[in-house]
Design a protein around this motif. Structure first.
Motif, PDB file in Angstrom:
ATOM      1  N   GLY A  38      11.775 -20.064  22.405  1.00 47.42           N
ATOM      2  CA  GLY A  38      12.893 -19.939  21.100  1.00 47.42           C
ATOM      3  C   GLY A  38      12.319 -18.529  20.056  1.00 47.42           C
ATOM      4  N   HIS A  39      13.332 -18.352  19.575  1.00 48.51           N
ATOM      5  CA  HIS A  39      12.984 -17.326  18.448  1.00 48.51           C
ATOM      6  C   HIS A  39      14.538 -17.197  17.490  1.00 48.51           C
ATOM      7  CE1 HIS A  39      15.948 -14.189  20.199  1.00 48.51           C
ATOM      8  NE2 HIS A  39      15.605 -15.019  21.483  1.00 48.51           N
ATOM      9  N   PHE A  40      14.363 -16.504  16.611  1.00 46.65           N
ATOM     10  CA  PHE A  40      15.432 -16.317  15.518  1.00 46.65           C
ATOM     11  C   PHE A  40      16.041 -14.924  15.618  1.00 46.65           C
ATOM     12  CE2 PHE A  40      13.106 -19.269  12.282  1.00 46.65           C
ATOM     13  CZ  PHE A  40      12.962 -20.027  13.310  1.00 46.65           C
ATOM     14  N   PRO A  41      17.386 -14.795  14.869  1.00 47.08           N
ATOM     15  CA  PRO A  41      17.842 -13.243  15.060  1.00 47.08           C
ATOM     16  C   PRO A  41      17.400 -12.704  13.759  1.00 47.08           C
ATOM     17  CG  PRO A  41      19.304 -14.912  13.992  1.00 47.08           C
ATOM     18  CD  PRO A  41      18.111 -15.601  14.522  1.00 47.08           C
ATOM     19  N   ASN A  42      15.978 -12.375  13.738  1.00 44.68           N
ATOM     20  CA  ASN A  42      15.245 -11.475  12.540  1.00 44.68           C
ATOM     21  C   ASN A  42      14.620 -10.406  13.355  1.00 44.68           C
ATOM     22  OD1 ASN A  42      16.336 -13.407  10.576  1.00 44.68           O
ATOM     23  ND2 ASN A  42      14.575 -14.592  10.610  1.00 44.68           N
ATOM     24  N   LEU A  43      14.258  -9.662  12.354  1.00 41.56           N
ATOM     25  CA  LEU A  43      13.805  -8.247  13.077  1.00 41.56           C
ATOM     26  C   LEU A  43      12.263  -8.718  13.395  1.00 41.56           C
ATOM     27  CD1 LEU A  43      13.211  -5.408  13.247  1.00 41.56           C
ATOM     28  CD2 LEU A  43      12.590  -5.152  10.753  1.00 41.56           C
ATOM     29  N   ASN A  44      11.664  -9.640  12.527  1.00 44.58           N
ATOM     30  CA  ASN A  44      10.291  -9.799  13.078  1.00 44.58           C
ATOM     31  C   ASN A  44      10.046 -10.782  14.240  1.00 44.58           C
ATOM     32  OD1 ASN A  44      11.105 -12.476  11.985  1.00 44.58           O
ATOM     33  ND2 ASN A  44      10.120 -11.939   9.842  1.00 44.58           N
ATOM     34  N   VAL A  69      24.977 -16.216  -5.638  1.00 51.28           N
ATOM     35  CA  VAL A  69      23.722 -16.105  -6.001  1.00 51.28           C
ATOM     36  C   VAL A  69      23.225 -14.668  -6.587  1.00 51.28           C
ATOM     37  CG1 VAL A  69      23.219 -17.697  -4.062  1.00 51.28           C
ATOM     38  CG2 VAL A  69      23.079 -15.274  -3.632  1.00 51.28           C
ATOM     39  N   ASP A  70      22.181 -14.662  -7.321  1.00 48.87           N
ATOM     40  CA  ASP A  70      21.702 -13.331  -7.806  1.00 48.87           C
ATOM     41  C   ASP A  70      20.679 -12.936  -7.186  1.00 48.87           C
ATOM     42  OD1 ASP A  70      23.304 -14.215 -10.383  1.00 48.87           O
ATOM     43  OD2 ASP A  70      22.121 -15.723 -10.617  1.00 48.87           O
ATOM     44  N   VAL A  71      19.849 -13.533  -6.461  1.00 41.23           N
ATOM     45  CA  VAL A  71      18.586 -12.847  -6.062  1.00 41.23           C
ATOM     46  C   VAL A  71      18.471 -13.392  -4.684  1.00 41.23           C
ATOM     47  CG1 VAL A  71      16.034 -12.926  -5.839  1.00 41.23           C
ATOM     48  CG2 VAL A  71      17.497 -12.524  -8.147  1.00 41.23           C
ATOM     49  N   ALA A  72      17.886 -13.024  -3.667  1.00 42.11           N
ATOM     50  CA  ALA A  72      17.666 -13.419  -2.166  1.00 42.11           C
ATOM     51  C   ALA A  72      16.165 -13.113  -1.552  1.00 42.11           C
ATOM     52  CB  ALA A  72      18.733 -12.597  -1.177  1.00 42.11           C
ATOM     53  N   THR A  73      15.683 -14.182  -1.040  1.00 39.06           N
ATOM     54  CA  THR A  73      14.515 -13.761  -0.479  1.00 39.06           C
ATOM     55  C   THR A  73      14.747 -13.452   0.875  1.00 39.06           C
ATOM     56  OG1 THR A  73      14.029 -16.161   0.322  1.00 39.06           O
ATOM     57  CG2 THR A  73      13.344 -15.448  -2.197  1.00 39.06           C
ATOM     58  N   ALA A  74      14.741 -12.004   1.065  1.00 38.30           N
ATOM     59  CA  ALA A  74      15.383 -11.784   2.671  1.00 38.30           C
ATOM     60  C   ALA A  74      14.544 -11.354   3.454  1.00 38.30           C
ATOM     61  CB  ALA A  74      16.486 -10.543   2.365  1.00 38.30           C
ATOM     62  N   PRO A  75      14.539 -12.012   4.700  1.00 39.74           N
ATOM     63  CA  PRO A  75      13.798 -11.422   5.855  1.00 39.74           C
ATOM     64  C   PRO A  75      14.527 -10.192   6.573  1.00 39.74           C
ATOM     65  CG  PRO A  75      14.984 -13.336   6.444  1.00 39.74           C
ATOM     66  CD  PRO A  75      15.129 -13.240   5.128  1.00 39.74           C
TER      67      PRO A  75
END
Length: 330
Positions: free
Chosen positions: A37-43, A188-194
């Motif tokens: 398993g994995h996610f669609p994120n850069l890391n 939203v105003d701010v995002a904690t973005a990977p």
């Protein structure tokens, strides 16, 4: 029984958080199936590279069928691991910690990357620095996920907390791939973005970097993604787990030695999962904020867990004895 208890408690006790298959072989010689398993994120780029290059298949051999599954967040990934639907894969350290403390049979057996968490603000929000975030709405993939803990730890050190613990910041959740549209709507105003989603918002909706990777808490030391499996698999199927880790190590080295090709593979992998094909310049910017490594620092894991407890994401101060298993990496 331990797995059943873990599945129940993962939803009831704690809120930290952010592959189906079977490892049984029939008597008639049917291929064994292992699911990653994995996610669609850069890391999670090493997983996408390993898939494209068939590295897991090469290490596991012809008698094993390898399947892949992606998840929207760490909580659903960990539920799949706890139920035995997956053998392992990449997930954020937050959901893995949550599961371990809840009684789920899980071990960290390697890392994938560090860095890649960026705090960005919506253009027009008036937010240029952390002082401006007080009273604003921020988004993270899940309540208490890895990126949320990093951001809230940083803000608490500055004297600003979320409304969850009596503070002024309003907290909502959503998939990082949807952050751009939420900024466009002004939700939203701010995002904690990977990454690469921070770079996407910078390029597409003029998002402002408020807290860079180098400054956000645990930004350059905490594994942004870890390779996990169950201790049952590690103990009773150690040969197979060693092959999985050997393939993962090969993928990490390939990413570092062939960044241009790895970026292309990651762009295609994310497009297959999310339907969004990212521009190469965007991915190159995101790549600069990420360090790919399979090494794990258990001291940082403990510090991150302590911070999660201080933020009241955990009911008890965590004890991670037995959580990190470096045997296969070494």
């Amino acid at each position: 029984m331990k797995k059943l208890v873990g599945i129940f408690m993962i939803g009831a006790l704690l809120i930290l958080g952010a592959c189906g298959g079977s490892s049984e072989t029939s008597g008639d010689g049917e291929k064994e199936t292992v699911t990653i398993g994995h996610f669609p994120n850069l890391n999670h780029a090493p997983a996408m590279v390993a898939k494209q290059k068939e590295m897991y298949e090469d290490h596991l051999g012809d008698n094993v069928n390898v399947e892949y599954q992606t998840f929207p967040d760490g909580s659903t990934f960990m539920k799949a691991l706890a139920s035995g639907d997956i053998e392992g894969g990449l997930v954020g350290p937050g959901p893995a910690m949550n599961s371990f403390i809840s009684g789920v049979d899980v071990q960290i057996i390697g890392a994938s990357s560090t860095g890649g968490t960026v705090i960005v603000s919506r253009d027009g929000s008036g937010i240029k620095s952390w002082e401006d975030i007080k009273g604003k709405t921020f988004i993270s993939p899940r309540v208490g996920c890895t990126h949320d803990v990093q951001f809230e730890t940083y803000m608490k050190d500055k004297g600003i907390t979320s409304d969850r613990i009596g503070g002024s910041m309003k907290h909502v959740t959503g998939e990082p791939a949807r952050y751009k549209s939420m900024f466009e709507k002004g939700d939203v105003d701010v995002a904690t973005a990977p990454e690469p989603w921070a770079s996407v918002m910078e390029a597409k909706v003029d998002a402002n970097v408020v807290i860079p990777t180098s400054e956000v808490s645990f930004g350059e030391t905490l594994p942004a993604a870890v390779f996990v499996t169950s201790s049952d698999m590690a103990e009773n199927n150690s040969e197979q787990i060693q092959k999985l880790i050997d393939a993962h190590k090969e993928a990490v080295k390939y990413v570092n030695n062939n960044p241009d090709e790895a970026i292309d593979i990651t762009i295609n992998g994310i497009a297959d999962i999310t339907g969004q094909e990212l521009e190469k310049s965007v991915m190159e910017n995101a790549w600069k904020r990420t360090n790919f490594t399979y090494k794990v620092n258990e001291e940082v894991i403990q510090e991150f867990g302590n911070s999660s407890y201080d933020l009241q994401f955990l009911k008890e101060k965590p004890d991670f004895t037995g959580f990190v298993n470096k045997t296969f990496i070494q």
